[in-house]
Design a protein around this motif. Structure first.
Motif, PDB file in Angstrom:
ATOM      1  N   GLN A 307      75.833  49.131  37.684  1.00 33.01           N
ATOM      2  CA  GLN A 307      75.177  48.966  36.388  1.00 33.01           C
ATOM      3  C   GLN A 307      73.655  48.898  36.547  1.00 33.01           C
ATOM      4  O   GLN A 307      72.907  49.508  35.789  1.00 33.01           O
ATOM      5  N   THR A 308      73.228  48.162  37.553  1.00 32.54           N
ATOM      6  CA  THR A 308      71.792  48.050  37.812  1.00 32.54           C
ATOM      7  C   THR A 308      71.206  49.382  38.250  1.00 32.54           C
ATOM      8  O   THR A 308      70.138  49.798  37.794  1.00 32.54           O
ATOM      9  N   GLY A 309      71.920  50.070  39.145  1.00 27.19           N
ATOM     10  CA  GLY A 309      71.435  51.347  39.648  1.00 27.19           C
ATOM     11  C   GLY A 309      71.317  52.401  38.575  1.00 27.19           C
ATOM     12  O   GLY A 309      70.359  53.183  38.541  1.00 27.19           O
ATOM     13  N   VAL A 310      72.296  52.444  37.660  1.00 25.59           N
ATOM     14  CA  VAL A 310      72.279  53.447  36.591  1.00 25.59           C
ATOM     15  C   VAL A 310      71.057  53.260  35.691  1.00 25.59           C
ATOM     16  O   VAL A 310      70.452  54.239  35.234  1.00 25.59           O
ATOM     17  N   ARG A 358      62.689  41.340  25.800  1.00 27.77           N
ATOM     18  CA  ARG A 358      62.716  40.165  24.931  1.00 27.77           C
ATOM     19  C   ARG A 358      63.307  40.496  23.557  1.00 27.77           C
ATOM     20  O   ARG A 358      63.869  39.627  22.893  1.00 27.77           O
ATOM     21  N   LEU A 359      63.174  41.761  23.140  1.00 30.33           N
ATOM     22  CA  LEU A 359      63.633  42.158  21.810  1.00 30.33           C
ATOM     23  C   LEU A 359      65.102  42.532  21.766  1.00 30.33           C
ATOM     24  O   LEU A 359      65.735  42.457  20.709  1.00 30.33           O
ATOM     25  N   SER A 360      65.651  42.959  22.907  1.00 26.04           N
ATOM     26  CA  SER A 360      67.039  43.425  22.910  1.00 26.04           C
ATOM     27  C   SER A 360      67.773  42.950  24.159  1.00 26.04           C
ATOM     28  O   SER A 360      67.230  43.015  25.258  1.00 26.04           O
ATOM     29  N   PRO A 361      69.011  42.489  24.016  1.00 25.80           N
ATOM     30  CA  PRO A 361      69.809  42.078  25.174  1.00 25.80           C
ATOM     31  C   PRO A 361      70.419  43.252  25.925  1.00 25.80           C
ATOM     32  O   PRO A 361      70.965  43.081  27.015  1.00 25.80           O
ATOM     33  N   SER A 362      70.332  44.443  25.339  1.00 22.97           N
ATOM     34  CA  SER A 362      70.921  45.620  25.975  1.00 22.97           C
ATOM     35  C   SER A 362      70.150  46.000  27.235  1.00 22.97           C
ATOM     36  O   SER A 362      68.915  46.012  27.242  1.00 22.97           O
ATOM     37  N   PRO A 363      70.873  46.345  28.322  1.00 24.18           N
ATOM     38  CA  PRO A 363      70.174  46.780  29.542  1.00 24.18           C
ATOM     39  C   PRO A 363      69.392  48.065  29.325  1.00 24.18           C
ATOM     40  O   PRO A 363      68.396  48.309  30.002  1.00 24.18           O
ATOM     41  N   TRP A 364      69.809  48.874  28.361  1.00 26.39           N
ATOM     42  CA  TRP A 364      69.127  50.143  28.114  1.00 26.39           C
ATOM     43  C   TRP A 364      67.778  49.935  27.442  1.00 26.39           C
ATOM     44  O   TRP A 364      66.998  50.880  27.297  1.00 26.39           O
TER      45      TRP A 364
END
Length: 468
Positions: A307-310, A358-364
């Motif tokens: 997940q981190t690598g992607v 800070r604005l979004s919890p999404s990793p993207w």
């Protein structure tokens, strides 16, 4: 005549591939462990800080021994040092793959791979300088090698994450050894020494020891910042004093008519000095960002290696796009313009990484910032290398190549040490605040890099010799 030119170009292409691949795998090794932090710390019974120390020591060993490595090429030959470096690196990679604990990992990855890299990377840039003598061809060669380094650093988290999730983190080190085997096969016939080695050349052992010890003490002091401020200050002061001793030793040897490890003449070229500062800042930002983002995602948000690598794919795409455009950009814009633009774009990307997380919890939410950082880094890597290497004649390529790579790798180790220490110090208690603070530190480095880059001479074609 035409047939000879075609043959020469074919030989040059055959040389360039293993050289670029060597730079790729060494840069890959500096960043791929960032996505394995949780897996490695669990399997080796250590902590996030333990893995940070291993990564930093690897980058530091490269920096500490790069200058001696460049100097050894004159005495023993570029091809021989290149081959010995490949073998030492491969042994270190295989030892790391079988490591039962942190100590063996540090021996294999941090020390042996670091020494192997310090031996093989200076010949990469020296041979490129010797094989590609034309202004355009040399700029293109440096562009390909620098792009390979940037792509290696950017794809390290992605490839490392894929391998870790599919097989094991240990397989990532086996992958490195396999790439080294490919480089050995590719370079057997294509890479030859244009100039014979000179076994009579002196080697400054005392200078090599002093420079290495000074750098190691300096970075170790930074790593100790979150444990004991007194120890940190003692180590940093000791490092500075040893480096002062090193330069005094160099001056004494020059006055005595002996050959020092590093000629002080290398520091009398203003253009080269400015270029070296930009190289240091570039790699500090790139490796610092890679470690901070990867550690934050894994420790604070619980993402696994893949997940981190992607998520780092965005940075890889950015580096690829700007690297592909590097040659056209170099023909249209001054190297100063490209370097300054690269720093400004990279700082903007860091700003996005701070704001969007800070604005979004999404990793993207991190993807836009990483993509822009990749664009910025890809734009400025090649002109910085070309500014420095082209500032000196072939007779000094061994020295300047070692110094240039040492400065770049010192930047990498400082990035992981400084930004990583700021992050790790309070990662468990205040992950968001420490993440933002670490990224601000990197942005400040980028601003300094842009200011220094703006001092470079303007309107100089890519690859043209720099004036002193």
């Amino acid at each position: 005549m035409a047939e000879g030119a075609v043959t020469g170009r074919a030989v040059a292409r055959g040389v360039l591939l293993p050289l670029a691949l060597a730079q790729f795998i060494c840069s890959f090794a500096g960043s791929n462990m960032n996505v394995m932090i949780n897996d490695m710390s669990r399997d080796l019974n250590t902590t996030v800080q333990g893995i940070q120390v291993a990564i930093t020591i690897f980058l530091l060993v490269m920096a500490a021994f790069m200058i001696p490595g460049g100097k050894l090429t004159d005495r023993y030959g570029r091809k021989r040092c290149f081959n010995v470096g490949l073998v030492v690196y491969a042994v270190g990679a295989l030892l790391s793959a079988a490591a039962p604990g942190l100590g063996i990992l540090i021996l294999g990855n941090s020390i042996l791979e670091g020494i192997g890299t310090a031996l093989l990377i200076p010949p990469v840039y020296i041979l490129a300088t010797m094989f590609f003598t034309g202004v355009t061809s040399r700029a293109r060669a440096f562009g390909a090698i620098s792009a390979a380094g940037g792509i290696g650093a950017a794809t390290g988290p992605l490839i490392g994450g894929l391998i870790t999730q599919a097989i094991s983190w240990r397989a990532s080190f086996v992958f490195q050894a396999l790439v080294i085997a490919v480089i050995v096969l590719l370079s057997r016939r294509s890479v030859e020494d244009p100039l014979p080695a000179d076994p009579t050349r002196q080697f400054d052992v005392r200078g090599a020891v002093l420079s290495a010890v000074g750098l190691i003490l300096l970075v170790t002091g930074i790593l100790a910042a979150d444990n004991n401020l007194l120890v940190m200050l003692v180590l940093i002061v000791a490092g500075v004093l040893v480096l002062v001793w090193f330069f005094a030793s160099v001056r004494a040897k020059e006055r005595a008519g002996q050959e020092p490890l590093l000629s002080t003449q290398l520091f009398r070229n203003r253009t080269s000095n400015l270029g070296l500062v930009t190289q240091n800042a570039q790699w500090l930002m790139l490796m610092g960002t890679s470690f901070v983002v990867a550690a934050y995602l894994q420790v604070a948000r619980g993402y696994n290696a893949i997940q981190t690598g992607v998520i780092f794919t965005a940075a890889t795409v950015g580096v690829l796009l700007s690297s592909l455009a590097a040659q056209r950009l170099a023909q249209r814009r001054a190297q100063r313009t490209l370097i300054v633009t690269g720093f400004v774009v990279t700082c903007f990307g860091i700003g996005l990484l701070i704001a969007l997380v800070r604005l979004s919890p999404s990793p993207w939410a991190l993807a836009p910032g990483l993509f822009i950082i990749g664009l910025g880094v890809g734009v400025m890597l090649t002109p910085s290398v070309n500014v420095v290497q082209s500032a000196f004649p072939e007779a000094q390529q061994g020295e300047i190549s070692g110094l240039s790579r040492s400065v770049s790798n010192l930047g990498s180790s400082l990035g992981t040490a400084i930004a990583g220490t700021v992050l790790v110090a309070g990662l468990a208690a205040t992950p968001g605040r420490n993440y933002a603070l670490a990224m601000v530190v990197l942005a400040v480095v980028g601003i300094i890099g842009a200011i220094v880059g703006s001092m470079l001479p303007a309107n100089r074609p890519a690859g043209a010799p720099a004036s002193a």
